[in-house]
Design an enzyme around this catalytic site. Structure first.
Site: not given
Length: 288
Positions: A83, A136, A230-233
């Protein structure tokens, strides 16, 4: 910590279009709004395989253009979340993003320490399902090799690192509060691998996603606490010294009964036809 700014609060965890290596020992997490998101600052030398994905053209230069995380599994090969490579995140297909880079060896994103290596090609898992979040993962091939010491070993199917109760650590530069407080420096949070049944109950199928044990790993704390955000994906989840997961999705950050969901690395290995026992995981998959 939670996924990339692309992770919505029902995560995928990615950074919006703008704007964790720690010793495997105990860490005192920081509390935010009554919820422990966890995480303590660490130096990237403690986890040299953790990398940041960067595009200053798309996300600005304040934090080196970081928008997602990744992990080096070969000297010229990085795994991240599929993603993170979506057009809704990048504003174009990955091949059209002229300044897509991997930042390695940089603890503080406000500095110029380490390497910024151009991404030569991107292979996104064609089996990725954005509705359930299954599959993913994506493979980035780098234009220049990383140091041999900056490669993470991967856990194959059946590895004890996947067993419920295993101590694990998640790494990233993402939100440390759940409210958009993005870290300058690399952080790591201690979590536990949780039973698949717990995540199946938490995510039986909704707009958040659907937990599928074959392709996902459940980790965090059932009561809420340390978590990715958020931001760690795309960043790594490591247990027993081996890579077991990539930050993928979840509901909020550190919420009770809403554990983090990670791409199961053994499923990626199966899909990519990598055998960590007989074939070097330093090779890029065919077609990558």
């Amino acid at each position: 910590m939670r996924r990339c700014l692309v992770r919505a609060l029902s995560r995928p965890l990615i950074l919006a279009a703008a704007v964790m290596a720690i010793p495997l020992a105990s860490a005192a997490p920081a509390a935010s709004d009554g919820v422990v998101l966890g995480g303590v600052p660490i130096d990237v030398s403690q986890a040299p395989w953790v990398v940041a994905l960067s595009s200053r053209d798309r996300f600005g230069g304040t934090r080196s253009g970081q928008f997602c995380g990744g992990v080096a599994v070969g000297r010229s090969t990085v795994l991240t979340a599929a993603h993170c490579m979506g057009e809704d995140v990048l504003g174009a297909s990955p091949g059209q993003l002229s300044d897509l880079k991997v930042v390695a060896g940089r603890t503080d994103l406000y500095t110029s320490v380490g390497q910024e290596i151009s991404v030569r090609s991107v292979w996104v898992n064609p089996g990725y399902d954005s509705s359930s979040n299954a599959g993913d993962f994506a493979v980035l091939s780098l234009a220049e090799p990383l140091a041999a010491t900056a490669v993470a070993p991967m856990a194959a199917a059946g590895d004890t690192a996947y067993e419920p109760g295993s101590d694990a650590v998640v790494y990233g530069w993402g939100d440390t509060s759940g409210f958009g407080a993005y870290a300058h420096s690399l952080r790591a949070a201690h979590v536990h691998v949780l039973a698949d049944t717990l995540c199946e109950r938490a995510y039986p199928g909704s707009t958040d996603g659907t937990y599928q044990a074959r392709s996902m790993v459940c980790a965090g704390e059932a009561r809420g606490g340390p978590d990715a955000c958020q931001g760690d994906s795309g960043g790594p989840l490591v247990a027993q010294g081996r890579l077991i997961g990539l930050v993928s999705w979840g509901s909020g950050c550190g919420r009770p009964d809403s554990p983090g969901v990670y791409t199961r690395v053994s499923d990626a290995l199966r899909t990519l036809h990598w055998d960590v026992g007989t074939r070097s995981p330093h090779e890029a998959p065919d077609g990558a």
